[in-house]
Every structure is written in structure tokens, then in C-alpha cells.
Design a protein around this motif. Structure first.
Motif, PDB file in Angstrom:
ATOM      1  N   LYS A 122       0.843  -1.177   0.000  1.00 18.41           N
ATOM      2  CA  LYS A 122       0.000   0.000   0.000  1.00 18.41           C
ATOM      3  C   LYS A 122       0.891   1.244   0.000  1.00 18.41           C
ATOM      4  CE  LYS A 122      -3.602   2.404   2.605  1.00 18.41           C
ATOM      5  NZ  LYS A 122      -4.412   2.406   3.848  1.00 18.41           N
ATOM      6  N   GLU A 123       0.699   2.098  -0.997  1.00 18.13           N
ATOM      7  CA  GLU A 123       1.518   3.298  -1.108  1.00 18.13           C
ATOM      8  C   GLU A 123       1.070   4.330  -0.088  1.00 18.13           C
ATOM      9  OE1 GLU A 123       1.877   6.445  -4.544  1.00 18.13           O
ATOM     10  OE2 GLU A 123       2.926   4.614  -5.127  1.00 18.13           O
ATOM     11  N   GLN A 124       2.011   4.778   0.735  1.00 18.88           N
ATOM     12  CA  GLN A 124       1.697   5.785   1.741  1.00 18.88           C
ATOM     13  C   GLN A 124       1.650   7.176   1.102  1.00 18.88           C
ATOM     14  OE1 GLN A 124       4.877   5.106   4.552  1.00 18.88           O
ATOM     15  NE2 GLN A 124       3.567   3.814   5.829  1.00 18.88           N
ATOM     16  N   SER A 125       1.195   8.151   1.871  1.00 24.03           N
ATOM     17  CA  SER A 125       1.151   9.533   1.391  1.00 24.03           C
ATOM     18  C   SER A 125       2.545   9.985   0.986  1.00 24.03           C
ATOM     19  CB  SER A 125       0.609  10.447   2.496  1.00 24.03           C
ATOM     20  OG  SER A 125       0.717  11.792   2.099  1.00 24.03           O
ATOM     21  N   GLN A 126       2.648  10.610  -0.210  1.00 21.40           N
ATOM     22  CA  GLN A 126       3.950  11.022  -0.727  1.00 21.40           C
ATOM     23  C   GLN A 126       4.222  12.513  -0.510  1.00 21.40           C
ATOM     24  OE1 GLN A 126       4.884   9.728  -4.650  1.00 21.40           O
ATOM     25  NE2 GLN A 126       4.301   7.616  -4.289  1.00 21.40           N
ATOM     26  N   ASP A 127       3.418  13.162   0.289  1.00 18.36           N
ATOM     27  CA  ASP A 127       3.633  14.594   0.521  1.00 18.36           C
ATOM     28  C   ASP A 127       5.025  14.871   1.081  1.00 18.36           C
ATOM     29  OD1 ASP A 127       1.124  15.105  -0.405  1.00 18.36           O
ATOM     30  OD2 ASP A 127       0.190  15.302   1.568  1.00 18.36           O
ATOM     31  N   VAL A 128       5.455  14.015   2.029  1.00 21.30           N
ATOM     32  CA  VAL A 128       6.783  14.186   2.619  1.00 21.30           C
ATOM     33  C   VAL A 128       7.859  14.010   1.559  1.00 21.30           C
ATOM     34  CG1 VAL A 128       8.440  13.279   4.275  1.00 21.30           C
ATOM     35  CG2 VAL A 128       6.019  13.424   4.895  1.00 21.30           C
ATOM     36  N   LEU A 129       7.682  12.997   0.697  1.00 18.13           N
ATOM     37  CA  LEU A 129       8.656  12.736  -0.357  1.00 18.13           C
ATOM     38  C   LEU A 129       8.688  13.886  -1.362  1.00 18.13           C
ATOM     39  CD1 LEU A 129      10.728  10.804  -1.472  1.00 18.13           C
ATOM     40  CD2 LEU A 129       8.914   9.598  -2.682  1.00 18.13           C
ATOM     41  N   PHE A 130       7.517  14.432  -1.673  1.00 14.93           N
ATOM     42  CA  PHE A 130       7.462  15.573  -2.587  1.00 14.93           C
ATOM     43  C   PHE A 130       8.260  16.753  -2.030  1.00 14.93           C
ATOM     44  CE2 PHE A 130       3.129  14.110  -4.399  1.00 14.93           C
ATOM     45  CZ  PHE A 130       3.780  13.217  -5.237  1.00 14.93           C
ATOM     46  N   ASP A 131       8.102  17.002  -0.743  1.00  9.00           N
ATOM     47  CA  ASP A 131       8.838  18.106  -0.108  1.00  9.00           C
ATOM     48  C   ASP A 131      10.345  17.881  -0.185  1.00  9.00           C
ATOM     49  OD1 ASP A 131       6.474  19.352   0.530  1.00  9.00           O
ATOM     50  OD2 ASP A 131       6.392  18.558   2.582  1.00  9.00           O
ATOM     51  N   VAL A 132      10.737  16.628  -0.019  1.00  8.23           N
ATOM     52  CA  VAL A 132      12.168  16.293  -0.098  1.00  8.23           C
ATOM     53  C   VAL A 132      12.691  16.538  -1.506  1.00  8.23           C
ATOM     54  CG1 VAL A 132      13.841  14.412   0.027  1.00  8.23           C
ATOM     55  CG2 VAL A 132      12.080  14.636   1.787  1.00  8.23           C
ATOM     56  N   VAL A 133      11.906  16.155  -2.507  1.00  8.10           N
ATOM     57  CA  VAL A 133      12.298  16.361  -3.905  1.00  8.10           C
ATOM     58  C   VAL A 133      12.485  17.846  -4.198  1.00  8.10           C
ATOM     59  CG1 VAL A 133      11.527  16.199  -6.308  1.00  8.10           C
ATOM     60  CG2 VAL A 133      11.282  14.231  -4.784  1.00  8.10           C
ATOM     61  N   LEU A 134      11.533  18.656  -3.770  1.00  8.41           N
ATOM     62  CA  LEU A 134      11.609  20.099  -4.027  1.00  8.41           C
ATOM     63  C   LEU A 134      12.809  20.724  -3.323  1.00  8.41           C
ATOM     64  CD1 LEU A 134       7.815  21.053  -3.744  1.00  8.41           C
ATOM     65  CD2 LEU A 134       9.154  20.623  -5.808  1.00  8.41           C
ATOM     66  N   ARG A 135      13.076  20.257  -2.115  1.00  6.47           N
ATOM     67  CA  ARG A 135      14.244  20.774  -1.386  1.00  6.47           C
ATOM     68  C   ARG A 135      15.538  20.376  -2.091  1.00  6.47           C
ATOM     69  NH1 ARG A 135      12.971  19.021   3.209  1.00  6.47           N
ATOM     70  NH2 ARG A 135      14.233  17.137   3.364  1.00  6.47           N
ATOM     71  N   SER A 136      15.567  19.156  -2.593  1.00  2.09           N
ATOM     72  CA  SER A 136      16.754  18.685  -3.294  1.00  2.09           C
ATOM     73  C   SER A 136      16.967  19.447  -4.601  1.00  2.09           C
ATOM     74  CB  SER A 136      16.621  17.179  -3.582  1.00  2.09           C
ATOM     75  OG  SER A 136      17.830  16.641  -4.060  1.00  2.09           O
ATOM     76  N   VAL A 137      15.868  19.753  -5.303  1.00  2.00           N
ATOM     77  CA  VAL A 137      15.958  20.557  -6.535  1.00  2.00           C
ATOM     78  C   VAL A 137      16.539  21.921  -6.217  1.00  2.00           C
ATOM     79  CG1 VAL A 137      14.615  21.756  -8.310  1.00  2.00           C
ATOM     80  CG2 VAL A 137      14.105  19.379  -7.769  1.00  2.00           C
ATOM     81  N   SER A 138      16.079  22.531  -5.137  1.00  2.03           N
ATOM     82  CA  SER A 138      16.571  23.841  -4.736  1.00  2.03           C
ATOM     83  C   SER A 138      18.063  23.796  -4.400  1.00  2.03           C
ATOM     84  CB  SER A 138      15.776  24.347  -3.532  1.00  2.03           C
ATOM     85  OG  SER A 138      16.210  25.630  -3.139  1.00  2.03           O
ATOM     86  N   ASN A 139      18.494  22.742  -3.705  1.00  2.00           N
ATOM     87  CA  ASN A 139      19.912  22.610  -3.348  1.00  2.00           C
ATOM     88  C   ASN A 139      20.787  22.466  -4.587  1.00  2.00           C
ATOM     89  OD1 ASN A 139      19.215  22.711  -0.651  1.00  2.00           O
ATOM     90  ND2 ASN A 139      19.274  20.495  -0.358  1.00  2.00           N
ATOM     91  N   ALA A 140      20.326  21.654  -5.541  1.00  3.70           N
ATOM     92  CA  ALA A 140      21.105  21.454  -6.775  1.00  3.70           C
ATOM     93  C   ALA A 140      21.186  22.748  -7.578  1.00  3.70           C
ATOM     94  CB  ALA A 140      20.481  20.334  -7.605  1.00  3.70           C
ATOM     95  N   CYS A 141      20.067  23.482  -7.651  1.00  2.00           N
ATOM     96  CA  CYS A 141      20.056  24.764  -8.370  1.00  2.00           C
ATOM     97  C   CYS A 141      20.991  25.765  -7.712  1.00  2.00           C
ATOM     98  CB  CYS A 141      18.635  25.316  -8.432  1.00  2.00           C
ATOM     99  SG  CYS A 141      17.534  24.465  -9.587  1.00  2.00           S
ATOM    100  N   GLU A 142      21.057  25.736  -6.400  1.00  3.96           N
ATOM    101  CA  GLU A 142      21.965  26.640  -5.673  1.00  3.96           C
ATOM    102  C   GLU A 142      23.415  26.356  -6.051  1.00  3.96           C
ATOM    103  OE1 GLU A 142      22.863  29.792  -3.306  1.00  3.96           O
ATOM    104  OE2 GLU A 142      20.816  29.040  -3.626  1.00  3.96           O
ATOM    105  N   GLN A 143      23.755  25.086  -6.195  1.00  2.16           N
ATOM    106  CA  GLN A 143      25.111  24.719  -6.608  1.00  2.16           C
ATOM    107  C   GLN A 143      25.404  25.239  -8.016  1.00  2.16           C
ATOM    108  OE1 GLN A 143      25.837  20.495  -6.157  1.00  2.16           O
ATOM    109  NE2 GLN A 143      24.758  20.428  -4.211  1.00  2.16           N
ATOM    110  N   VAL A 144      24.435  25.063  -8.920  1.00  7.05           N
ATOM    111  CA  VAL A 144      24.608  25.541 -10.293  1.00  7.05           C
ATOM    112  C   VAL A 144      24.790  27.057 -10.300  1.00  7.05           C
ATOM    113  CG1 VAL A 144      23.545  25.756 -12.572  1.00  7.05           C
ATOM    114  CG2 VAL A 144      23.292  23.638 -11.274  1.00  7.05           C
ATOM    115  N   LYS A 145      23.960  27.743  -9.527  1.00 12.53           N
ATOM    116  CA  LYS A 145      24.044  29.205  -9.466  1.00 12.53           C
ATOM    117  C   LYS A 145      25.407  29.657  -8.975  1.00 12.53           C
ATOM    118  CE  LYS A 145      21.915  33.260  -7.327  1.00 12.53           C
ATOM    119  NZ  LYS A 145      20.898  33.749  -6.359  1.00 12.53           N
TER     120      LYS A 145
END
Length: 292
Positions: A122-145
Motif C-alpha cells: 500500500k503506497e503511503q502519502s507522498q507529501d513528505v517525499l514531494f517536499d524532499v524532492v523540491l528541497r533537493s531541486v533547490s539545493n542542486a540549483c543553488e550549486q549551479v548558481k
């Protein structure tokens, strides 16, 4: 701060048994072009991902890769078909009584029955995982910047040196501009001597016309505009917004003025300076192609 358009960033986040990996690459592009590659289950946050990228960059081709490894957000439960097991046990007892059989039913035997035990995911709520993905995207973009800013500063220093050279050359051209005027006046007088007679050679009207035509050979206006473009270039480098396209436009105008100066003069020294100026402008244009 001025940025180049070349950069790379990578970020990883661990949540339970799941690892989120985000990779961001940036290269030259006239506009902001974002390409996302992510699992289909995360397409619901694609717009949020793009907004994060847009908050960091205004120009460039941005390739973004998101990968998910692990089963940390899958809940596994064991379901037992008790009705089926009861029937099996009852039928086993009937067989023993009817045929006089001996022996007990083992637990191993029961657990191996097909259909009696089943693992349900049974797949649990992915809201927490979504937040982690967005935070990781932001961190990677910061490195690129950060990488783009470091390279951007290196490009700026190189361009400043070249524009300073152009300004110094403009000063030399200004000191020698009288040569262009004299050359132009001499060419006009030579042409006039081929077509006019001695009787009208000293006519005041002709002298005035010669003077007017000679003024058209003056390069003062072009030098003034070229000097102004250099100042505009330096001023633009101090702006916080995306400046690449504006710098490119200024360089086009600088190139136009240099061409005009070159077309007005046949002086060897001035022609040499014009070649150097064109070379510097072309080198700056190559650098500007990588400026956001």
C-alpha cells in the motif's frame, strides 16, 4: 551578480529507505529553456519544480534529472485467508478419519498453501517525499548558481580588460583623427583637379564645398559614440538583472562604429588599430554568449 550560463549541481536526500537524487545541468541558450526528466508519479509537482528553477535562473538551457530509489514509502502488510485455512484443516481431519491416516499438519505446510497468505503493498502519502524532492531541486540549483556566478566573475574580468584596451585605442584614434580629415580633403582636391580648369580652381564656392565634403571624413562622431558604448558596457556589468542580450546589442553598435571609422581612413596606423579593435570586440562577443 552576473552569471555565466554554464553550471552543474547534484543533491541527494535520504528518507527512510528511499534515496532522492537530483542532477541539474546548465548550458547556453537565448532564453530560459527547462527540461525535466522525472518518474511519472512525480509529475504532479512538475510546475513547482519549474518555479524553483525559474527563481534561480533567467537564461540558459536547464536539464533537470530526478531519480527515486528504494521502497521507503511503500507499506507492506501480510493478509491471511482464514476461511481457506479453516477449510484446509477441516478437510485434512476428514481425510485422516476416513482413511485412518496419521500425522499432524505442520506450520510450514500451511504457510506454503497457495492463496492462503498474500503480501499486499500500500503506497503511503507522498507529501513528505514531494517536499524532499523540491528541497533537493533547490539545493542542486543553488550549486549551479554558485558555479555560474564564479565563472561569470571570471568572464567579467576578461571583458573589462578588453574594453579598457578599446578605450585606450579610442584615445589614440582621437589624437590621430586629423589624419583622416587631411586624407579625405586630399582625395577630394585631387578629384577636383581632374575635372576643373585653372580659371575656377580658386573659386570660393568650390573651396566651401571641399571643406564640407572634408568634414564628412571626420571620425569624431564615431569615436564619441564608441567611447560612450564602452561606458555603457561597464555600467551594464554592474546591473543585477540578466544582461547578456543587452551587452550583445552594445557590442553590435561598437562594431558598427569601428567599421565606419575603418571605411573613412586609409592611414596604415589607423587601419592597424581598427583590426585590433575588431578582434577585441569579437573576443568579447564570444564571452557574452555565455553571460546570462
Amino acid at each position: 551578480m552576473v552569471q555565466s550560463m554554464t553550471g552543474y549541481g547534484r543533491d541527494e536526500q535520504q528518507v527512510h529507505d528511499t534515496r532522492v537524487s537530483v542532477e541539474v545541468r546548465s548550458v547556453n541558450h537565448r532564453f530560459l529553456d527547462i527540461s525535466n526528466k522525472m518518474p511519472k508519479s512525480f509529475l504532479v509537482v512538475e510546475d513547482k519544480v519549474k518555479k524553483i528553477v525559474q527563481s534561480y535562473f533567467q537564461r540558459g538551457r536547464i536539464d533537470l534529472f530526478i531519480s527515486i530509489e528504494g521502497m521507503g514509502f511503500i507499506e507492506r502488510n501480510l493478509q491471511v485467508d482464514w476461511n481457506l485455512l479453516n477449510q484446509y484443516i477441516e478437510k485434512s481431519k476428514e481425510l485422516k478419519d476416513k482413511y485412518g491416516l496419521q500425522g499432524d499438519i505442520s506450520v510450514d505446510r500451511l504457510t506454503s498453501l497457495e492463496g492462503a497468505f498474500e503480501i499486499v503493498e500500500k503506497e503511503q502519502s507522498q507529501d513528505v517525499l514531494f517536499d524532499v524532492v523540491l528541497r533537493s531541486v533547490s539545493n542542486a540549483c543553488e550549486q549551479v548558481k554558485n558555479m555560474r556566478e564564479i565563472e561569470g566573475q571570471e568572464l567579467i574580468e576578461d571583458m573589462k580588460t578588453r574594453v579598457l584596451f578599446i578605450q585606450e585605442t579610442v584615445k589614440k584614434l582621437t589624437e590621430r583623427r586629423h589624419v583622416v580629415i587631411e586624407e579625405h580633403r586630399s582625395r577630394i582636391q585631387k578629384r577636383l583637379q581632374e575635372f576643373i580648369t585653372e580659371d575656377i580652381a580658386d573659386d570660393s564656392r568650390i573651396v566651401q564645398e571641399v571643406a564640407l565634403l572634408a568634414e564628412k571624413g571626420d571620425i569624431t562622431e564615431e569615436l564619441t559614440r564608441l567611447s560612450s558604448h564602452c561606458v555603457q558596457f561597464f555600467d551594464t556589468l554592474e546591473q543585477e538583472s540578466a544582461i547578456g542580450r543587452k551587452l550583445d546589442f552594445i557590442l553590435q553598435e561598437m562594431h558598427r562604429e569601428i567599421n565606419t571609422i575603418g571605411s573613412k581612413s586609409t592611414d596604415v596606423q589607423i587601419s592597424h588599430w581598427i583590426v585590433l579593435l575588431k578582434s577585441e570586440v569579437e573576443k568579447i562577443k564570444e564571452q557574452v554568449q555565455n553571460i546570462e
